[in-house]
Design a protein around this motif. Structure first.
Motif, PDB file in Angstrom:
ATOM      1  N   UNK A 318     -85.126 -18.607  44.782  1.00  0.00           N
ATOM      2  CA  UNK A 318     -84.896 -17.205  45.137  1.00  0.00           C
ATOM      3  C   UNK A 318     -85.964 -16.767  46.136  1.00  0.00           C
ATOM      4  N   UNK A 319     -85.532 -16.275  47.303  1.00  0.00           N
ATOM      5  CA  UNK A 319     -86.440 -15.843  48.361  1.00  0.00           C
ATOM      6  C   UNK A 319     -86.424 -14.321  48.470  1.00  0.00           C
ATOM      7  N   UNK A 330     -96.757 -21.965  38.749  1.00  0.00           N
ATOM      8  CA  UNK A 330     -95.921 -23.165  38.818  1.00  0.00           C
ATOM      9  C   UNK A 330     -94.530 -22.855  39.359  1.00  0.00           C
ATOM     10  N   UNK A 331     -93.948 -21.733  38.906  1.00  0.00           N
ATOM     11  CA  UNK A 331     -92.566 -21.432  39.252  1.00  0.00           C
ATOM     12  C   UNK A 331     -92.411 -20.329  40.294  1.00  0.00           C
ATOM     13  N   UNK A 332     -93.478 -19.644  40.635  1.00  0.00           N
ATOM     14  CA  UNK A 332     -93.420 -18.562  41.635  1.00  0.00           C
ATOM     15  C   UNK A 332     -94.622 -18.665  42.560  1.00  0.00           C
ATOM     16  N   UNK A 333     -94.352 -18.611  43.871  1.00  0.00           N
ATOM     17  CA  UNK A 333     -95.449 -18.664  44.841  1.00  0.00           C
ATOM     18  C   UNK A 333     -95.318 -17.501  45.823  1.00  0.00           C
ATOM     19  N   UNK A 415     -92.064 -14.190  48.798  1.00  0.00           N
ATOM     20  CA  UNK A 415     -92.116 -14.645  47.398  1.00  0.00           C
ATOM     21  C   UNK A 415     -90.964 -15.618  47.159  1.00  0.00           C
ATOM     22  N   UNK A 416     -91.288 -16.787  46.649  1.00  0.00           N
ATOM     23  CA  UNK A 416     -90.251 -17.782  46.329  1.00  0.00           C
ATOM     24  C   UNK A 416     -90.366 -18.139  44.854  1.00  0.00           C
ATOM     25  N   UNK A 417     -89.226 -18.057  44.178  1.00  0.00           N
ATOM     26  CA  UNK A 417     -89.173 -18.355  42.730  1.00  0.00           C
ATOM     27  C   UNK A 417     -88.251 -19.544  42.487  1.00  0.00           C
ATOM     28  N   UNK A 418     -88.755 -20.495  41.717  1.00  0.00           N
ATOM     29  CA  UNK A 418     -87.934 -21.642  41.309  1.00  0.00           C
ATOM     30  C   UNK A 418     -87.143 -21.252  40.066  1.00  0.00           C
TER      31      UNK A 418
END
Length: 420
Positions: A318-319, A330-333, A415-418
């Motif tokens: 998710x961008x 780990x899951x969000x940068x 923000x990128x979320x795995x």
């Protein structure tokens, strides 16, 4: 309600012809299926003509398939007998899948069971190979297994049912024929009820095998732990099983393994050692064996554009453009967009990859990072990297790269979320 549709394998020999007659006599909805392997010249064509006429006489449909059996055997470097078997069952399975048939009936009988037992015994086998031909195996049913070939012949003669004789059945250069014509008659001389006694013995073997399978199933429920799309087996309790060779065979045979010395060797091997079957891989990883399907690595890459929303493939990301940043996990940068070159690229890791782990100074080889994180071989092979040009931005789901973090001069934050 639609009647069950049955496909009856019919060679034209006495066994399959009697089976066809019995099916029609009992009112079953059957279609005959005949294979012409073109191995006996005009005789093969006569067999086909006989089966076509039999279908007309019985008032049922018939399907016929011709094969270039010898050519197939040469191309696959196998025997003609094995080629014929593979071609036959490939075609039968295709008919079951595409033509709406519910089951395939074959005319195996009790004598076939005895011959198979002796052949397997001569080659060396376990209880599976001695337990006999199953009455049903998936969609294949063998209704005549309880009857001897003599029973079938007598039925055909009493009811004046004609059949075709295959002259190759008398050729003792084939192992099964040698067993049938030379060994079985000698065994029958030992006791007049030898076949009946054998059937009882094989029933006991099947019952014993059932007990073994139930025990193996129970052991699997204790030792085999699903972890995503792999299975982890703790080594220490596995090593305590005795006899270990028998347990390894029971636990792993369904996954296609055949080199049992190699499988046993994994118990004391160094981490990273693996054994590969046609369908699965078994890997030693520290205190575990890890079982995985054997798949070829794709080495594909995917573009990730500067566009808000949800990326669906190959993984879900998710961008979002945001105004404030938190600490990357780990899951969000959180990334400084000015430091990125779009499109970003998603790819699998490769040997030689390195990055600058978030929160640390200096670079680190990805292989060393994986080792420190205790990432097993299978997980490494499936690990996705998000890259800007050739530089790693994120070891997805594990660690971001320090070089692309948000700092005091950042104006645009991504923000990128795995999404697991």
């Amino acid at each position: 309600m639609q009647r069950t549709r049955l496909l009856v394998a019919c060679s034209g020999g006495v066994d399959s012809v009697v089976l066809a007659h019995l099916c029609v006599r009992t009112g079953l909805n059957v279609t005959l299926a005949h294979c012409n392997f073109h191995l006996r010249g005009s005789e093969s064509n006569e067999d086909e003509r006989f089966v076509r006429n039999l279908a007309k006489e019985l008032g049922v449909k018939v399907k016929v398939k011709s094969f270039k059996t010898k050519k197939y055997a040469r191309q696959n470097r196998g025997s003609v007998q094995m080629a014929a078997r593979e071609l036959r069952y490939d075609w039968f399975n295709k008919l079951l899948e595409t033509k709406g048939f519910d089951f395939l009936l074959t005319a195996h009988h009790a004598d076939d069971g005895l011959e198979t037992f002796l052949i397997n015994l001569s080659r060396g086998t376990g209880i599976d190979g001695l337990s006999g031909i199953p009455v049903q195996n998936g969609k294949v049913i063998r209704p005549l297994l309880e009857f001897s070939q003599k029973d079938i012949w007598n039925y055909a003669k009493r009811n004046k049912i004609p059949w075709r004789e295959d002259a190759s059945n008398a050729d003792t250069k084939y192992l099964r024929n040698k067993v049938r014509l030379e060994i079985v008659p000698k065994l029958m001389e030992l006791h007049p009820a030898f076949l009946e006694n054998f059937k009882r013995t094989q029933l006991h073997l099947k019952e014993t095998n059932s007990l073994v399978q139930n025990h193996i199933k129970e052991i699997k429920s204790i030792l085999f732990a699903e972890d995503g799309d792999v299975i982890k087996i703790a080594l220490e309790p596995l090593k305590e099983l005795h006899p270990i060779e028998a347990y390894l065979y029971g636990l792993f045979k369904e996954y296609g393994f055949t080199e049992w010395d190699d499988v046993k060797g994994l118990l004391s091997a160094m981490s990273g050692k693996e054994v590969i079957s046609k369908t699965h891989r078994l890997l030693k990883d520290r205190e575990y064996l890890i079982l995985s399907e054997h798949k070829e690595s794709a080495n594909e890459s995917y573009a990730v554009f500067d566009k808000e929303g949800l990326l669906q493939s190959p993984i879900k990301l998710k961008l979002e453009n945001v105004k404030t940043a938190e600490r990357s996990g780990r899951d969000t940068i959180f990334l400084d967009k000015k430091k990125l070159n779009f499109p970003l690229v998603l790819r699998n890791w490769q040997k030689g990859d390195y990055f600058y782990p978030y929160g640390m100074k200096g670079g680190k080889k990805l292989s060393k990072f994986f080792k420190d994180e205790k990432v097993d071989v299978f997980s490494k092979e499936k690990q996705w990297l998000l890259c800007s040009n050739d530089e790693i931005v994120w070891v997805v789901g594990r660690r971001a790269d320090e070089r692309f973090k948000v700092d005091g001069s950042t104006q645009n934050i991504l923000k990128i979320t795995f999404v697991a």
